[in-house]
Scaffold this motif. Structure first.
Motif, PDB file in Angstrom:
ATOM      1  N   LEU A   1       0.828  -1.205   0.000  1.00  0.00           N
ATOM      2  CA  LEU A   1       0.000   0.000   0.000  1.00  0.00           C
ATOM      3  C   LEU A   1       0.868   1.263   0.000  1.00  0.00           C
ATOM      4  CD1 LEU A   1      -2.499  -1.109   2.798  1.00  0.00           C
ATOM      5  CD2 LEU A   1      -2.809  -1.351   0.318  1.00  0.00           C
ATOM      6  N   PRO A   2       0.656   2.191  -0.936  1.00  0.00           N
ATOM      7  CA  PRO A   2       1.361   3.474  -0.892  1.00  0.00           C
ATOM      8  C   PRO A   2       0.781   4.374   0.191  1.00  0.00           C
ATOM      9  CG  PRO A   2      -0.160   3.421  -2.731  1.00  0.00           C
ATOM     10  CD  PRO A   2      -0.224   2.060  -2.096  1.00  0.00           C
ATOM     11  N   VAL A   3       1.509   5.433   0.520  1.00  0.00           N
ATOM     12  CA  VAL A   3       1.149   6.303   1.642  1.00  0.00           C
ATOM     13  C   VAL A   3       0.904   7.730   1.152  1.00  0.00           C
ATOM     14  CG1 VAL A   3       1.917   7.280   3.853  1.00  0.00           C
ATOM     15  CG2 VAL A   3       2.494   4.910   3.253  1.00  0.00           C
ATOM     16  N   ILE A   4      -0.133   8.347   1.684  1.00  0.00           N
ATOM     17  CA  ILE A   4      -0.380   9.779   1.510  1.00  0.00           C
ATOM     18  C   ILE A   4      -0.282  10.450   2.872  1.00  0.00           C
ATOM     19  CG2 ILE A   4      -2.096  11.555   0.970  1.00  0.00           C
ATOM     20  CD1 ILE A   4      -3.299   9.635  -1.080  1.00  0.00           C
ATOM     21  N   VAL A   5       0.578  11.467   2.990  1.00  0.00           N
ATOM     22  CA  VAL A   5       0.576  12.340   4.164  1.00  0.00           C
ATOM     23  C   VAL A   5      -0.205  13.587   3.775  1.00  0.00           C
ATOM     24  CG1 VAL A   5       1.978  13.680   5.769  1.00  0.00           C
ATOM     25  CG2 VAL A   5       2.767  11.435   5.003  1.00  0.00           C
ATOM     26  N   PHE A   6      -1.286  13.863   4.505  1.00  0.00           N
ATOM     27  CA  PHE A   6      -2.216  14.924   4.105  1.00  0.00           C
ATOM     28  C   PHE A   6      -2.184  16.089   5.088  1.00  0.00           C
ATOM     29  CE2 PHE A   6      -6.353  17.030   4.217  1.00  0.00           C
ATOM     30  CZ  PHE A   6      -6.454  17.428   2.890  1.00  0.00           C
TER      31      PHE A   6
ATOM     32  N   THR B   1       2.450  21.586   1.909  1.00  0.00           N
ATOM     33  CA  THR B   1       2.876  20.438   1.111  1.00  0.00           C
ATOM     34  C   THR B   1       3.829  20.862   0.010  1.00  0.00           C
ATOM     35  OG1 THR B   1       0.850  19.214   1.571  1.00  0.00           O
ATOM     36  CG2 THR B   1       2.037  18.645  -0.449  1.00  0.00           C
ATOM     37  N   GLY B   2       3.552  21.996  -0.622  1.00  0.00           N
ATOM     38  CA  GLY B   2       4.427  22.479  -1.682  1.00  0.00           C
ATOM     39  C   GLY B   2       5.861  22.643  -1.223  1.00  0.00           C
ATOM     40  N   ALA B   3       6.045  23.020   0.050  1.00  0.00           N
ATOM     41  CA  ALA B   3       7.399  23.160   0.580  1.00  0.00           C
ATOM     42  C   ALA B   3       8.148  21.835   0.562  1.00  0.00           C
ATOM     43  CB  ALA B   3       7.347  23.723   2.000  1.00  0.00           C
ATOM     44  N   LEU B   4       7.446  20.728   0.816  1.00  0.00           N
ATOM     45  CA  LEU B   4       8.089  19.412   0.767  1.00  0.00           C
ATOM     46  C   LEU B   4       8.479  19.039  -0.652  1.00  0.00           C
ATOM     47  CD1 LEU B   4       5.804  17.276   3.130  1.00  0.00           C
ATOM     48  CD2 LEU B   4       7.714  18.764   3.729  1.00  0.00           C
ATOM     49  N   LEU B   5       7.779  19.628  -1.640  1.00  0.00           N
ATOM     50  CA  LEU B   5       8.039  19.324  -3.042  1.00  0.00           C
ATOM     51  C   LEU B   5       9.102  20.237  -3.639  1.00  0.00           C
ATOM     52  CD1 LEU B   5       4.351  18.921  -4.294  1.00  0.00           C
ATOM     53  CD2 LEU B   5       5.798  17.230  -3.162  1.00  0.00           C
ATOM     54  N   GLY B   6       9.513  21.268  -2.874  1.00  0.00           N
ATOM     55  CA  GLY B   6      10.576  22.145  -3.347  1.00  0.00           C
ATOM     56  C   GLY B   6      10.226  23.613  -3.447  1.00  0.00           C
ATOM     57  N   ALA B   7       8.958  23.987  -3.277  1.00  0.00           N
ATOM     58  CA  ALA B   7       8.593  25.404  -3.291  1.00  0.00           C
ATOM     59  C   ALA B   7       9.201  26.094  -2.070  1.00  0.00           C
ATOM     60  CB  ALA B   7       7.075  25.562  -3.287  1.00  0.00           C
ATOM     61  N   ARG B   8       9.537  27.372  -2.234  1.00  0.00           N
ATOM     62  CA  ARG B   8      10.132  28.132  -1.135  1.00  0.00           C
ATOM     63  C   ARG B   8       9.352  29.415  -0.908  1.00  0.00           C
ATOM     64  NH1 ARG B   8      16.725  27.608  -1.804  1.00  0.00           N
ATOM     65  NH2 ARG B   8      16.776  25.450  -2.552  1.00  0.00           N
ATOM     66  N   VAL B   9       9.341  29.889   0.329  1.00  0.00           N
ATOM     67  CA  VAL B   9       8.692  31.153   0.650  1.00  0.00           C
ATOM     68  C   VAL B   9       9.639  32.288   0.263  1.00  0.00           C
ATOM     69  CG1 VAL B   9       7.807  32.619   2.503  1.00  0.00           C
ATOM     70  CG2 VAL B   9       7.300  30.171   2.490  1.00  0.00           C
TER      71      VAL B   9
ATOM     72  N   ARG C   1       6.920   4.283  -1.509  1.00  0.00           N
ATOM     73  CA  ARG C   1       5.960   5.040  -2.333  1.00  0.00           C
ATOM     74  C   ARG C   1       5.161   5.964  -1.418  1.00  0.00           C
ATOM     75  NH1 ARG C   1       2.195   1.615  -5.699  1.00  0.00           N
ATOM     76  NH2 ARG C   1       2.194   0.172  -3.921  1.00  0.00           N
ATOM     77  N   VAL C   2       5.683   7.164  -1.232  1.00  0.00           N
ATOM     78  CA  VAL C   2       5.086   8.135  -0.321  1.00  0.00           C
ATOM     79  C   VAL C   2       4.795   9.421  -1.087  1.00  0.00           C
ATOM     80  CG1 VAL C   2       5.422   9.520   1.762  1.00  0.00           C
ATOM     81  CG2 VAL C   2       6.299   7.170   1.666  1.00  0.00           C
ATOM     82  N   ALA C   3       3.591   9.943  -0.893  1.00  0.00           N
ATOM     83  CA  ALA C   3       3.174  11.200  -1.498  1.00  0.00           C
ATOM     84  C   ALA C   3       2.707  12.161  -0.415  1.00  0.00           C
ATOM     85  CB  ALA C   3       2.057  10.970  -2.508  1.00  0.00           C
ATOM     86  N   ALA C   4       2.738  13.456  -0.733  1.00  0.00           N
ATOM     87  CA  ALA C   4       2.220  14.487   0.158  1.00  0.00           C
ATOM     88  C   ALA C   4       1.121  15.248  -0.574  1.00  0.00           C
ATOM     89  CB  ALA C   4       3.318  15.445   0.588  1.00  0.00           C
TER      90      ALA C   4
ATOM     91  N   ALA D   1       0.206  16.401  -4.490  1.00  0.00           N
ATOM     92  CA  ALA D   1      -0.974  17.034  -5.067  1.00  0.00           C
ATOM     93  C   ALA D   1      -1.310  18.264  -4.228  1.00  0.00           C
ATOM     94  CB  ALA D   1      -2.150  16.078  -5.114  1.00  0.00           C
ATOM     95  N   LEU D   2      -1.478  19.399  -4.896  1.00  0.00           N
ATOM     96  CA  LEU D   2      -1.825  20.660  -4.248  1.00  0.00           C
ATOM     97  C   LEU D   2      -3.240  21.025  -4.664  1.00  0.00           C
ATOM     98  CD1 LEU D   2       1.459  22.722  -4.865  1.00  0.00           C
ATOM     99  CD2 LEU D   2       1.008  20.941  -3.163  1.00  0.00           C
ATOM    100  N   ILE D   3      -4.140  21.122  -3.688  1.00  0.00           N
ATOM    101  CA  ILE D   3      -5.556  21.376  -3.939  1.00  0.00           C
ATOM    102  C   ILE D   3      -5.896  22.791  -3.489  1.00  0.00           C
ATOM    103  CG2 ILE D   3      -7.904  20.599  -3.458  1.00  0.00           C
ATOM    104  CD1 ILE D   3      -6.690  17.852  -2.670  1.00  0.00           C
ATOM    105  N   ALA D   4      -6.349  23.632  -4.424  1.00  0.00           N
ATOM    106  CA  ALA D   4      -6.744  25.014  -4.119  1.00  0.00           C
ATOM    107  C   ALA D   4      -5.659  25.725  -3.316  1.00  0.00           C
ATOM    108  CB  ALA D   4      -8.076  25.029  -3.363  1.00  0.00           C
ATOM    109  N   THR D   5      -4.479  25.814  -3.913  1.00  0.00           N
ATOM    110  CA  THR D   5      -3.287  26.269  -3.203  1.00  0.00           C
ATOM    111  C   THR D   5      -2.837  27.656  -3.649  1.00  0.00           C
ATOM    112  OG1 THR D   5      -2.550  24.002  -2.825  1.00  0.00           O
ATOM    113  CG2 THR D   5      -0.872  25.714  -2.726  1.00  0.00           C
ATOM    114  N   THR D   6      -2.433  28.450  -2.677  1.00  0.00           N
ATOM    115  CA  THR D   6      -1.965  29.819  -2.841  1.00  0.00           C
ATOM    116  C   THR D   6      -1.082  30.027  -4.064  1.00  0.00           C
ATOM    117  OG1 THR D   6      -1.978  30.083  -0.442  1.00  0.00           O
ATOM    118  CG2 THR D   6      -0.625  31.622  -1.685  1.00  0.00           C
ATOM    119  N   GLY D   7      -1.319  31.155  -4.768  1.00  0.00           N
ATOM    120  CA  GLY D   7      -0.445  31.560  -5.852  1.00  0.00           C
ATOM    121  C   GLY D   7       0.652  32.481  -5.354  1.00  0.00           C
TER     122      GLY D   7
END
Length: 306
Positions: free
Chosen positions: A43-48, A142-150, A129-132, A170-176
């Motif tokens: 089973l793969p994992v999602i951290v939400f 979550t975007g920060a874990l994928l590489g986005a920076r403030v 197999r881990v996703a955020a 996966a980023l759902i309705a996420t800040t621009g």
């Protein structure tokens, strides 16, 4: 998708996760909920990561559908949960964005221990197999874990919070981007300045065509920045009539939902599951089915890729 919505699920909460050594002093214990299918292997994992004010007890319409599709879902309760009563005037609020990211790192770093708290689950999990995934503020975390920076006020990228265990997201309705923040957002949410040029991890961006944020002077296209401004590979699902909760992803009949539509929520859940099955496992079947549905949807939703 998922094949059997009546698939039996198990859920265990609360599980306390150690937070020492993550550079942030947390005034309350970090607790998570784990939801998983009762049967199944590899089973793969999602951290939400939840949106502002929510908790591990929210988002059941998404989480249960992901578990029915064969994922183990781990949900932390962040400090901004309304149950903690930390408002804008609380001195802790200005650093909650960093605590949120530290929470996710702590969960990932202790994932084996977390899963061990659910009897019989660990041998059935594929920890490679881990996703955020995150919604709203949780999407920025979550975007920060994928590489986005403030970015700071001058546009200089801040600290890199990428986590090596996360293979897709996966980023759902996420800040621009933050150059059009409203005065309220500038005063209370100055961290709402994600820079996506460094977000290299594969991801699905989910947006609503009627998602008008009170935090930005831009329209719904603000929520497409994570797709347009990040490096490949990325995909984007746009739900034409979707607002910020995309039909009610946080739960049924909740006060934040202005566009309640269970079918829309199911579409979001199934799209994320289909994307992650492809990104984590190379199983393209569900994603191809979704593309065919989009083509036949008469504009109700669309998919873009790059």
């Amino acid at each position: 998708m998922p094949e059997a919505l009546d698939r039996q699920l198990i859920a265990v909460k609360p599980i306390t996760v150690p937070t020492t050594g993550h550079g942030i002093e947390r005034s309350l214990d970090l607790q998570v909920k784990v939801t998983a299918p009762a049967q199944g292997q590899d089973l793969p994992v999602i951290v939400f990561s939840h949106g502002n004010a929510w908790s591990m007890d929210g988002y059941e319409p998404l989480v249960d559908r992901w578990a029915a599709a064969g994922f183990v879902v781990v949900q932390p309760t962040h400090l901004d949960s309304r149950r903690n009563r930390i408002g804008f005037d609380d001195p802790r609020f200005s650093t909650i964005w960093r605590v949120r990211i530290a929470d996710l790192h702590a969960v990932l770093d202790h994932l084996g221990d977390v899963l061990d708290q659910v009897p019989g689950l660990t041998p059935r999990v594929d920890a490679g197999r881990v996703a955020a995934v995150g919604h709203s503020w949780g999407g920025q975390s979550t975007g920060a874990l994928l590489g986005a920076r403030v970015l700071d006020a001058d546009g200089t990228p801040g600290e890199d919070f990428t986590h090596p265990a996360v293979k897709a997201g996966a980023l759902i309705a996420t800040t621009g981007t933050g150059d059009t923040l409203t005065p309220f957002a500038l005063e209370h949410l100055p961290f709402m300045r994600p820079g996506y040029s460094t977000m290299t991890t594969p991801a699905l961006i989910v947006t609503g065509g009627k998602d008008q944020s009170a935090m930005s002077t831009r329209g719904p296209d603000w929520f497409t920045d994570a797709f347009h401004l990040s490096p490949t590979p990325k995909r984007m699902l746009t739900i034409t009539d979707g607002e910020h909760t995309l039909g009610g992803v946080a739960g049924e009949a909740v006060r934040e939902t202005s566009d309640e539509d269970p079918a829309r929520v199911a579409l979001v859940a199934d799209a994320v599951a289909a994307y992650l099955l492809d990104a984590l496992s190379g199983d393209t079947t569900a994603w191809r089915d979704l593309q065919e549905q989009a083509a036949a949807s008469s504009g109700a939703f669309s998919i873009d890729s790059k």
